[in-house]
Write a protein that holds these residues in place. Structure first.
Motif, short mmCIF file in Angstrom:
data_model
loop_
_atom_site.label_atom_id
_atom_site.label_comp_id
_atom_site.label_asym_id
_atom_site.label_seq_id
_atom_site.Cartn_x
_atom_site.Cartn_y
_atom_site.Cartn_z
N LYS A 229 -18.12 -64.58 21.49
CA LYS A 229 -19.23 -64.97 22.36
C LYS A 229 -18.68 -65.39 23.49
O LYS A 229 -17.90 -66.34 23.62
N THR A 230 -18.85 -64.56 24.38
CA THR A 230 -18.58 -64.62 25.82
C THR A 230 -19.40 -65.30 26.67
O THR A 230 -19.12 -65.92 27.84
N HIS A 231 -20.50 -65.57 26.29
CA HIS A 231 -21.51 -66.09 27.24
C HIS A 231 -21.48 -67.63 27.01
O HIS A 231 -21.69 -67.94 25.90
N GLU A 232 -21.20 -68.40 28.14
CA GLU A 232 -21.50 -69.89 28.13
C GLU A 232 -22.79 -70.22 28.46
O GLU A 232 -22.91 -70.95 29.29
N ASN A 233 -23.63 -70.06 27.49
CA ASN A 233 -24.85 -70.48 27.56
C ASN A 233 -25.27 -72.12 27.11
O ASN A 233 -26.25 -72.33 26.49
N TYR A 234 -24.10 -72.85 27.71
CA TYR A 234 -24.31 -74.22 27.26
C TYR A 234 -24.85 -75.05 27.87
O TYR A 234 -24.91 -75.14 29.36
N TYR A 235 -26.00 -76.28 27.61
CA TYR A 235 -26.28 -77.10 28.42
C TYR A 235 -25.68 -78.45 27.93
O TYR A 235 -24.97 -78.34 26.92
N PRO A 236 -25.67 -79.51 28.94
CA PRO A 236 -24.79 -80.65 28.34
C PRO A 236 -25.33 -81.30 26.74
O PRO A 236 -26.63 -81.14 26.47
N GLY A 237 -24.14 -81.41 26.03
CA GLY A 237 -24.29 -81.73 24.52
C GLY A 237 -24.31 -80.62 23.75
O GLY A 237 -24.41 -80.82 22.40
N ASP A 238 -24.37 -79.35 24.35
CA ASP A 238 -24.40 -78.32 23.31
C ASP A 238 -22.80 -77.80 23.13
O ASP A 238 -22.72 -76.89 22.17
N VAL A 239 -21.95 -78.16 23.79
CA VAL A 239 -20.66 -77.44 23.66
C VAL A 239 -20.10 -77.62 22.52
O VAL A 239 -20.04 -78.94 21.79
N PRO A 240 -19.56 -76.83 21.53
CA PRO A 240 -19.14 -76.87 20.41
C PRO A 240 -17.62 -77.63 20.44
O PRO A 240 -16.69 -76.88 20.70
N LYS A 241 -17.46 -78.76 20.30
CA LYS A 241 -16.44 -79.53 20.52
C LYS A 241 -16.36 -80.78 19.49
O LYS A 241 -17.11 -81.12 19.19
N LYS A 242 -15.17 -81.18 19.57
CA LYS A 242 -14.88 -82.54 18.82
C LYS A 242 -13.64 -83.35 19.52
O LYS A 242 -12.88 -82.52 20.10
N GLY A 243 -13.89 -84.53 19.85
CA GLY A 243 -12.81 -85.30 20.50
C GLY A 243 -13.04 -85.45 21.92
O GLY A 243 -13.91 -84.99 22.46
N ASN A 244 -12.14 -86.20 22.62
CA ASN A 244 -12.27 -86.41 24.11
C ASN A 244 -13.50 -87.25 24.37
O ASN A 244 -14.37 -87.87 23.56
N LEU A 245 -13.97 -87.24 25.57
CA LEU A 245 -15.16 -88.05 25.93
C LEU A 245 -16.51 -87.49 25.57
O LEU A 245 -16.57 -86.13 25.41
N LYS A 246 -17.38 -88.26 25.07
CA LYS A 246 -18.95 -88.00 24.89
C LYS A 246 -19.46 -87.16 25.82
O LYS A 246 -20.51 -86.45 25.84
N GLN A 247 -19.30 -87.75 27.17
CA GLN A 247 -20.35 -87.29 28.24
C GLN A 247 -19.77 -86.08 28.64
O GLN A 247 -18.58 -85.76 28.70
N GLU A 248 -20.87 -85.26 29.02
CA GLU A 248 -20.34 -83.89 29.60
C GLU A 248 -21.31 -83.54 30.89
O GLU A 248 -22.58 -83.90 30.84
N MET A 249 -20.64 -83.26 31.75
CA MET A 249 -21.32 -82.45 32.90
C MET A 249 -21.16 -80.86 32.77
O MET A 249 -19.95 -80.46 33.05
N ILE A 250 -22.26 -80.24 32.70
CA ILE A 250 -22.48 -78.98 32.55
C ILE A 250 -23.78 -78.34 32.90
O ILE A 250 -24.66 -78.94 32.38
N GLY A 251 -23.76 -77.55 33.88
CA GLY A 251 -25.15 -77.01 34.25
C GLY A 251 -25.74 -77.72 35.52
O GLY A 251 -24.99 -78.49 36.18
N THR A 252 -26.70 -77.05 35.85
CA THR A 252 -27.49 -77.72 37.03
C THR A 252 -28.94 -78.02 36.97
O THR A 252 -29.73 -77.36 36.13
N ALA A 253 -29.14 -79.31 37.32
CA ALA A 253 -30.57 -79.63 37.59
C ALA A 253 -31.46 -79.23 38.73
O ALA A 253 -30.67 -79.18 39.81
N ILE A 254 -32.29 -78.43 38.70
CA ILE A 254 -33.05 -77.88 39.71
C ILE A 254 -34.23 -78.65 39.92
O ILE A 254 -35.27 -78.89 39.29
N PHE A 255 -34.47 -78.69 41.35
CA PHE A 255 -35.82 -79.49 41.68
C PHE A 255 -36.70 -78.89 42.63
O PHE A 255 -36.29 -77.91 43.47
#
Lengths: 433, 370
Positions: A229-255
């Motif tokens: 899977k090469t597409h990084e279609n991740y939103y915050p909280g979706d990244v398949p990972k374990k360990g490190n910080l729980k907070q994630e900054m990924i993606g853009t919020a549009i207004f």
């Protein structure tokens, strides 16, 4: 005698001046500097404000003071990794901070606040009430980052810890600058965000953030052959990972104005950042067409500034976006010798198609689904108008949705990392007896 | 006036430029962008050119009366009675100017830095320095201006330069702002923002001749024009015309957003340092000219006994507006938009009267002028 009277007058003057100055003098040690401010929709009042500030124990700069709220007493007091996280329901941000001062031994100051986080729910309703407070308030740090939190801002701030190093201020500031290394979330300061909400040229966007509960990492299944899977279609909280910080900054919020109207995932964010010339570099992985299931990762960077042109066909805008992206090959899983001139060209075309498709899809999605010009095409359109009245009368932001947008990408693979020519892995072709 | 000795061309340029250009720290940039939008940067060039034209006209008056300052020329052209009245009008204007500028400084420092300090304390502390400057006299002020001129100019340039990551050149479009007519009209009237150059006409005897007077004036206006233009341009590029017209002080806001790394940010202290120095010179010189012209009108040789009385008057003017809104709507509008009618209008009127009635200065003095 005359001299004595002069001295007395001078003394009285100095006493007057020095006592007067005490009203605004602030000892650094008398203040608690907020690290992050979070705003959620309230239950009993308009908003629920969450503020994090350091305890100054064990180092004096927000460093850890014996755990991250481990025992129940620490949890009750909101102690998180050498900081206090406190929430309050209030009508306005500044009133909330004022109320918090009644239970804090030091004055809570926003002058060093690193970020202001709004919950997604609140952002959808509009955040100008709170932004305008910050815009007027003298203490607000004008370069603080603006983020929208998937879920509650309060929960996000509760997870705001540092695992690398002691200094939480440094940790947060560095985590925002990761935007330049990954290209998967934007950096958005308060000034630029606020400017975009009142701008006739473009509209606002911010960092999209959230909490990852480490539940996306599937248990290993030896039977299954995992797909590529090469597409990084991740939103915050979706990244398949374990360990490190729980907070994630990924993606853009549009207004649209001050209201959240949509979000971009990690991959779309990368393409968006390329258009607005905020993409510094990042790794893009493409599937090897000659060897399906194998990946070729590229380290991308902009070759030139985006060349954007806006023209008008009657009143319909036509936007031409020309991108120039340079890349280095950072891996060839298949071990194929792609470094020859014709094969580099093949890879370059593959890269071009991928980026061109990605950018086109991202722009189209933002334009048709959200109808928001976060790309700032309005700045280019503005040169076609003579006066501000003409521009405002035309109302670029409303016409953006009708624009015809052409995307063209030129890619150039410059280098191949530290390997000039791939030598394939050798296998023995006879089995041992 | 015992302290009005001669000083060099450069020193005179420093003094006048600082007084004119110090407005870049205040609300001027915001108002310019509010009125003319994206055209503010060249609107101020129009103002500068208008001012240069008016100044050259005033220099013609000075040329007709060599060796005479504006106060003496008023009396020579209109007679002693009307001459005195005109001088007193200017004296009152400079008191008003000093008081309003001080109030603008006060409102800004309260908005940004000292919100809880009693205003009277700030005014008192500021006026104390202004009084000392006036006591020392013109020469002291000129020397002070020479010392702070480069730090102030470099400070402004540094802020403008370091904020470059925020600049979007395309924000200067639509190039016409709110229309060419509005730009030209505002450009003409906003030449009031440059009219402090008239101060030179009051201290012409310290400048050594009309030729140098003209050179100093034009140079000061030119440098001030560059300061205003670059400020407007940078603020429009950084904040667009929308946000620029919101900020109380655009230059201060620009200083507040500078960020290069964790170690290089929050450099507004540069702003504070240069802002206070420039403000002291501005208010100090206006205050001094008010006293000085009053003394010249009534042939008072020593200005020092009048300092406290004028300080009291200035203090009163400072307290006139109720707040920032009233200050911006009345005092600042008078100073930056309409004062040119008085400041340029009267000397130009004097020029016409002197030409029509064939009045000229002493022929003996005329020969001494190159």
């Amino acid at each position: 005698m005359f001299k004595v009277s002069k001295v007395i007058v001078l003394l009285i003057t100095f006493v007057y001046i020095l006592t007067g100055c005490t009203t605004d003098s602030k000892n650094i040690d008398d203040q608690a500097y907020a690290i992050m401010v979070g705003i959620d929709k309230g239950v009993d009042n308009k908003i629920r404000l969450t503020v994090q500030f350091p305890t100054y124990k064990g180092g004096g700069n927000g460093s850890s003071s014996g755990g991250g709220g481990g025992n129940s007493d620490e949890k009750e007091h909101g102690l998180v990794d050498g900081t206090v996280v406190v929430s309050i329901e209030c009508a306005t941000v500044l009133e909330g901070i004022n109320l918090l001062n009644t239970s804090t031994s030091r004055h809570i100051s926003l002058v060093h606040c690193k970020a202001m986080i709004f919950s997604e729910q609140l952002a959808q309703e509009g955040i100008n009430f709170y932004l305008s407070d910050f815009a007027r308030f003298r203490e607000t740090r004008r370069i603080a980052n603006i983020g929208v939190c998937r879920g509650k801002a309060e929960e996000y701030i509760m997870e705001n810890k540092t695992l690398i190093g002691d200094n939480i201020f440094k940790s947060i500031e560095l985590s925002f600058s990761q935007s330049k290394n990954s290209g998967l979330f934007p950096m958005m300061g308060f000034t630029n965000f606020y400017k975009s909400t009142i701008s006739p040229y473009s509209q606002a966007y911010s960092i999209y953030m959230g909490i990852n509960n480490f539940k996306n990492l599937q248990n290993s299944d030896k039977e299954k052959n995992p797909p590529l899977k090469t597409h990084e279609n991740y939103y915050p909280g979706d990244v398949p990972k374990k360990g490190n910080l729980k907070q994630e900054m990924i993606g853009t919020a549009i207004f649209n104005g001050d209201k959240l109207v949509g979000t971009l995932n990690a991959e779309e964010t990368r393409y968006f950042l390329m258009v607005v010339n905020e993409f510094r570099h990042g790794i893009l992985t493409i599937e090897d067409k000659r060897h399906p299931g194998m990946a070729i990762p590229f380290d991308l960077r902009p070759g030139r500034k985006p060349d954007i042109k806006v023209s008008f066909d009657k009143s319909t805008p036509i936007i031409d976006v020309n991108l120039n992206i340079e890349a280095d090959i950072v891996g060839i899983q298949s071990g194929m010798h792609y470094e020859s001139t014709d094969r580099i060209k093949e890879l370059s075309d593959l890269l071009k198609d991928t980026i061109e498709g990605g950018v086109s899809k991202t722009i189209k999605r933002v334009q048709k689904q959200m109808g928001t010009d976060i790309f700032g095409f309005g700045y280019y359109a503005a040169s076609k108008f003579i006066t501000i009245n003409d521009l405002e009368k035309y109302n670029w932001l409303s016409h953006f949705i009708d624009a015809k947008i052409n995307v063209s990408v030129r890619t150039n693979i410059r280098r191949t990392g530290l390997v000039a020519e791939t030598v394939p892995v050798r296998y023995r072709n006879r089995t041992a007896k | 006036m015992t302290n009005e000795r001669k000083f060099g061309t450069a020193e005179a340029v420093y003094l006048t430029t600082l007084v004119i250009a110090s407005k870049a720290f205040y609300t001027s940039i915001r108002v310019m962008i509010k009125i003319t939008g994206t055209a503010a940067w060249y609107m101020t060039i129009v103002s500068c050119l208008t001012s240069i034209i008016f100044f050259l006209l005033i220099s013609l008056v000075m040329k007709r009366f060599p060796g005479k300052n504006l106060v003496e020329i008023f009396e020579l052209v209109t007679g002693r009675f009307f001459g005195k009245i005109l001088t007193l009008v200017f004296s009152a204007y400079f008191v008003y100017y000093a008081g309003s500028s001080l109030r603008e400084f006060l409102e800004m420092i309260k908005a940004y830095n000292l919100p809880y300090t009693p205003p009277s304390l700030i005014i008192f502390a500021f006026m104390a320095v202004v009084v000392v400057l006036a006591y020392i006299g013109l020469e002291g002020m000129v020397r002070f201006a020479s010392v702070i001129f480069y730090p102030v100019l470099i400070g402004i340039a540094l802020i403008l330069f370091l904020a470059y990551p925020y600049y979007n050149v395309r924000a200067i479009f639509p190039i016409g702002g709110y229309g060419i007519a509005e730009t030209l009209k505002s450009g003409f009237f906003r030449s009031s923002a440059y009219d402090e150059v008239i101060i030179l006409a009051f201290i012409i005897n310290s400048i050594d001749g009309v030729k140098k007077f003209r050179k100093v004036g034009v140079l000061s206006l030119f440098i001030s024009g560059i300061v205003f233009t670059s400020n407007c341009l940078c603020n429009i590029m950084a904040f667009d015309y929308t946000m620029s017209s919101e900020n109380v002080s655009d230059l201060f806001q620009l200083a507040r957003v500078i960020y290069f790394s964790r170690f290089f940010q929050r450099i507004e202290s540069i702003f504070l340092f240069i802002w206070i120095l420039a403000s002291l010179i501005t208010v100090g010189l206006a205050f001094y000219i008010a006293i000085s012209s009053f003394c010249k009108a009534f042939k008072i040789s020593n200005h020092r006994p009048l300092i406290l009385q004028f300080a009291f008057l200035t203090f009163m003017v400072t307290l006139l507006p109720e707040g920032l809104i009233q200050l911006a709507k009345t005092n600042i509008v008078v100073l930056r938009e309409y004062s040119m009618i008085l400041v340029y209008g009267i000397p130009v009127l004097i020029l016409f009267i002197s030409v029509i009635f064939g009045k000229r200065g002493d022929s003996k003095c005329l020969k001494s002028v190159k």
